[in-house]
Enzyme design. Structure first.
Site, short mmCIF file in Angstrom:
data_model
loop_
_atom_site.label_atom_id
_atom_site.label_comp_id
_atom_site.label_asym_id
_atom_site.label_seq_id
_atom_site.Cartn_x
_atom_site.Cartn_y
_atom_site.Cartn_z
N ARG A 292 0.83 -1.22 0.00
CA ARG A 292 0.00 0.00 0.00
C ARG A 292 0.86 1.26 0.00
NH1 ARG A 292 -4.90 -2.06 3.82
NH2 ARG A 292 -6.13 -2.88 2.10
N LYS B 114 -19.55 -16.47 -0.23
CA LYS B 114 -20.97 -16.23 0.06
C LYS B 114 -21.68 -15.39 -1.00
CE LYS B 114 -20.52 -16.16 5.06
NZ LYS B 114 -20.49 -15.22 6.18
N GLY C 262 -8.64 -8.16 -3.02
CA GLY C 262 -8.84 -9.28 -2.10
C GLY C 262 -8.31 -10.59 -2.63
N GLY D 220 -13.15 -3.70 -0.11
CA GLY D 220 -14.51 -3.16 -0.01
C GLY D 220 -14.79 -2.09 -1.05
#
Ligand code: AMP
Length: 395
Positions: A37, A202, A352, A375
């Site tokens: 990052r 999910k 991710g 996110g």
């Protein structure tokens, strides 16, 4: 949505307040375990410093309580790492809107940089407090947002600070500009066929992504454990696979809305235990025996998905096709990743696990864009508008 870039503003002698994402992972001793990052922000940082700007870097790290300093969340190690990467001194202020930050900012010479302490030590950051925001904005001549990982949030440093800048320049850094270019602009005007590949654990995490992509893509390929909830919705047998029974109605709705665009696996690689060494078999989708669980898409599905990917002109991938951390159940994810890497399409990899998978498999250089945000990347794929970006100056 083309926003004014940091390269469009004259920085010489100006105080540039840059919101970066230095929320790096650390081990128990506080050592940074992955400096990606920080490295991602270097192009914007160097652009300001090389043009004689006085740079003030602000970020959050972790989730402190907002009641003052907590040593385990100090940004000091990121300032040390940045100095190493830039090969120049980097100052650090032990407060954010206090006297040390103020004196260090006032003492900055052209081409010098200071990192301020963790924004979230102040309750005002999460609360979007205007007084906290005006103090930060008051020191700056230019505001720059290069913190893509936080762009879906409305923390003070993302929204109230640029608002408090008034008519002074508010621009994007190179990292945010690139993420918008691919995750928003390319997707809004895709070359077709436009194919999305969605996987992961999910359905519930990705409902809005599936809905949005079904409305703009030509095909949405489903893999990962989320496929078994769709299978349940079709009356299939899923054994002891990871499923979300409370999302079956929703899966039925998505199947109805998606029609022929929504493509589900035709076969499943399953095991009798959640281990790479378990007994294995390949079954037709929806025919997973009792006591067995689906752990990957089957070879026929992998071949079919690779063929669809091969015909695409724009690709978006988010989420692995199976338990890719546990060979041999990485085969489906590998097959899809290889097809994406072999394709000439514009290929966009969500942050991710899919970013980790593509890097781990050595295909990172063969894709067009790998998002740095988890996110934020999902929220952009959901078609969400980000206030933190909208309020910045247009080019
Ligand atoms: P997500 O964070 O939603 O993208 O999910 C990624 C996780 O889903 C990875 O850790 C995978 O191991 C897991 N996953 C993918 N397929 C399956 C599956 N068939 N059964 C259990 N976990 C899975």
């Amino acid at each position: 949505m083309v926003k004014k870039s940091i390269s469009d503003v004259d920085c010489r002698g100006k105080v540039v307040l840059m919101r970066v994402d230095f929320n790096v992972p650390q081990d128990d001793s506080g050592a940074i375990t992955d400096d990606r990052r920080i490295r991602m922000a270097i192009p914007s940082i160097e652009s300001v410093l090389s043009r004689g700007g006085k740079l003030v870097l602000i970020s959050h790290l972790g989730r402190p309580k907002g009641k003052g300093p907590e040593p385990e969340f100090t940004l000091h190690p990121t300032a040390v790492k940045l100095a190493e990467l830039l090969e120049q001194p980097v100052q650090f202020a032990t407060d954010t809107v206090g006297p040390e930050a103020e004196s260090k900012i006032k003492a900055l010479k052209d081409g010098q940089v200071v990192v301020l302490e963790n924004l979230r030590f102040n309750a005002g950051e999460k609360d979007g407090d205007p007084a906290f925001a005006s103090k930060l904005a008051g020191w700056a001549d230019i505001y720059c947002n290069d913190a893509f990982g936080t762009c879906h949030r409305e923390d003070a440093s993302m929204v109230a600070v640029p608002q408090a800048m008034g008519s002074k320049p508010k621009v994007v850094g190179f990292l945010v500009a690139k993420e918008i270019e691919y995750l928003s602009d390319t997707i809004a005007n895709p070359k077709r066929p436009f194919v999305a590949i969605l996987g992961g654990a999910k359905v519930s995490d990705k409902i809005n992504v599936i809905k949005n992509l079904l409305s703009i893509c030509d095909s949405v390929l489903i893999g990962g454990a989320m496929a078994y909830t769709f299978s349940l919705a079709q009356g299939g047998k899923t054994g002891k696979s990871l499923v979300e029974p409370d999302k079956v109605a929703l899966a039925k709705e998505l199947i109805a809305v998606g029609g022929s665009k929504l493509i589900l696996p035709v076969d499943t690689h399953c095991g009798d235990d959640f281990r790479g060494e378990c007994n294995k078999q390949i079954v037709r989708a929806g025919e997973i025996p009792d006591g067995w669980e689906g752990l990957d898409i089957g070879p026929e599905t992998a071949a079919q998905y690779a063929e669809i990917v091969g015909r695409a002109k724009t690709l978006v991938w988010n989420g692995p096709m199976g338990v890719f951390e546990m060979p041999p159940f990485d085969a489906g994810t590998k097959a899809v990743a290889k097809a994406i890497a072999d394709s000439d399409a514009t290929s966009i990899i969500g942050g991710g696990d899919s970013a980790a998978a593509i890097e781990q498999l050595g295909f990172a250089d063969a894709v067009t864009h790998i998002s740095t945000g988890g996110g934020a990347s999902l929220a952009m794929l959901e078609g969400e508008k980000f206030k933190a970006v909208d309020l910045l100056d247009n080019a």
